[in-house]
Design an enzyme around this catalytic site. Structure first.
Site, PDB file in Angstrom:
ATOM      1  CE  LYS A 227      -4.325   0.549   2.050  1.00 58.16           C
ATOM      2  NZ  LYS A 227      -5.236   0.493   3.382  1.00 58.16           N
TER       3      LYS A 227
HETATM    4  O1  G3P Z   1      -9.031   2.164   4.277  1.00 51.94           O
HETATM    5  C1  G3P Z   1      -8.868   3.338   4.927  1.00 51.94           C
HETATM    6  C2  G3P Z   1      -9.660   3.495   6.219  1.00 51.94           C
HETATM    7  O2  G3P Z   1      -9.256   2.783   7.210  1.00 51.94           O
HETATM    8  C3  G3P Z   1      -9.829   5.045   6.538  1.00 51.94           C
HETATM    9  O3  G3P Z   1     -10.988   4.921   7.330  1.00 51.94           O
HETATM   10  O4  G3P Z   1     -12.660   5.922   8.510  1.00 51.94           O
HETATM   11  O5  G3P Z   1     -10.539   6.634   8.819  1.00 51.94           O
HETATM   12  O6  G3P Z   1     -11.646   7.423   6.884  1.00 51.94           O
HETATM   13  P1  G3P Z   1     -11.516   6.393   8.077  1.00 51.94           P
END
Ligand code: G3P
Length: 378
Positions: A227
């Site tokens: 990633k």
């Molecule tokens: O895959 C990316 C994710 O983990 C981020 O999510 O909810 O922190 O925007 P969030």
């Protein structure tokens, strides 16, 4: 006459005969069924999107694993899609060609197929490459589906038991929530639970640092995708990972153009963050819709992975927008399972079943728990 027309002509010339009655509603073009019960198949080496509708008329379609028309178009009438692996030969457009082109078992061009190289099938190194790299990639095929967005082993085991897990995405924030294991240990355990792509994120922001971390992750398991955050250094690192046959997932994408750049640099997965866009009053799903369309129109060798999913509706909208994958937190997976009417229906069926058993028991002068409704008549 277009390539597909020539293919269809060839297929028909092979005595598959004329079309039979239309299948799947008046609008569907007639399936190619010469004789009742005879199934038709076709091999298609190209990637032209326009070939999709014609190929959809065959029962079985054999495609090049590394370049083919959009699958949803071909599958719309139920065609079975297969892939093939060339033995003793490799096309110079093959994603792994860059990494092997100087190997001693890569021989001269095939005179009748100029952009293909013959391979020395007697070479042990060739057989290892075929079995370790080529066959798994062809069997893997395009990655579609639902990933879990977590580094929590128990959550991963749970969703894997449900039979719906196609892969896992981790990142430094999610790893930070785990206890007692190194990132490598967590990744190895996850790669043992799912054979789907598992994303491991680099934290270095210089190219050499990203390459060092990424090469290390790629050695942990065959299904690791490195990633890499979107940046100029990130693009360079992704291009070099592609040259080394290491698959990447470009993360922190917030615009279709960032996704297009990452695809051109060789990213196998593109991760736009819909939740974080919604957080700042932008419509995150617009990026998914635009990127999925760009990937389909230009047949880019990559897939859109909807990330930063916050609620079940994000998953529905991503699927409808043409996203190939959505990576979903465990809590949202649980919400997707639930519906109040399902819960109400289960309770209702249960009580009706108990009522039926009581009635049966009364009929037979037995205790309800001694009556097996499967054996007794109401
Ligand atoms: O895959 C990316 C994710 O983990 C981020 O999510 O909810 O922190 O925007 P969030």
């Amino acid at each position: 006459m277009g390539l597909t027309r020539r293919l269809i002509a060839a297929a028909l010339a092979l005595g598959l005969g004329g079309a039979t009655a239309p299948a799947g509603g008046a609008s569907a073009p007639p399936m190619i069924r010469p004789l009742a019960g005879v199934r038709t198949w076709v091999v298609y080496y190209g990637a032209e999107a326009s070939a999709g509708p014609d190929l959809a008329r065959f029962d079985v379609v054999v495609l090049d694993p590394h370049g083919h028309p959009p699958l949803p178009v071909i599958k719309r009438h139920g065609a079975v899609v297969l892939t093939y692996v060339s033995l003793g030969e490799v096309n110079t457009s093959h994603p792994e060609y860059a990494a092997i082109k100087d190997e001693p078992w890569v021989l001269a061009p095939n005179p009748s197929w100029p952009d293909a190289r013959r391979l020395d099938v007697r070479a042990e190194a060739y057989r290892r490459w075929l079995l370790d790299r080529v066959v798994p990639a062809a069997l893997a095929g395009p990655v579609n589906g639902l990933f879990l967005d977590t580094a929590d082993i128990e959550e991963i085991r749970t969703v894997a038991r449900w039979g719906v897990l196609d892969g896992v995405t981790t990142n430094p924030t999610l790893f930070g929530k785990t206890k007692g294991m190194t990132y490598d240990e967590v990744l190895k355990v996850i790669c043992g639970i799912t054979s789907g792509p598992v994303s491991a994120e680099v934290v270095a922001d210089d190219v050499e640092g990203m390459l060092r971390e990424g090469r290390h992750f790629a050695k942990l398991a065959d299904n690791i995708y490195v990633k890499v955050p979107m940046s100029e250094n990130g693009l360079e690192a992704m291009a070099r990972f592609r040259a080394e046959g290491i698959r990447t997932n470009c993360t922190l994408i917030f615009s279709a153009n960032q996704g297009l750049l990452a695809a051109k640099a060789g990213a196998s997965l593109l991760s736009p963050f819909v939740g974080r866009l919604d957080d700042i009053n932008e419509e995150g799903m617009t990026v998914i819709r635009e990127l999925a369309e760009i990937v389909a129109i230009h047949e880019l060798e990559t897939e859109v992975l909807t990330a930063s999913v916050r609620h079940p509706r994000h998953v529905t909208d991503a699927a409808l927008a043409g996203s190939h994958i959505a990576t979903v937190p465990f809590k949202v997976f649980q919400q997707m399972v639930r519906h109040p009417l399902t819960d109400k229906g289960i309770v209702q069926f249960r009580s009706d079943w108990d009522k039926a058993r009581k009635a049966l028991a009364a009929n037979e002068g037995k205790a309800p728990e001694d009556v097996k409704p499967t054996e007794a008549r109401v």
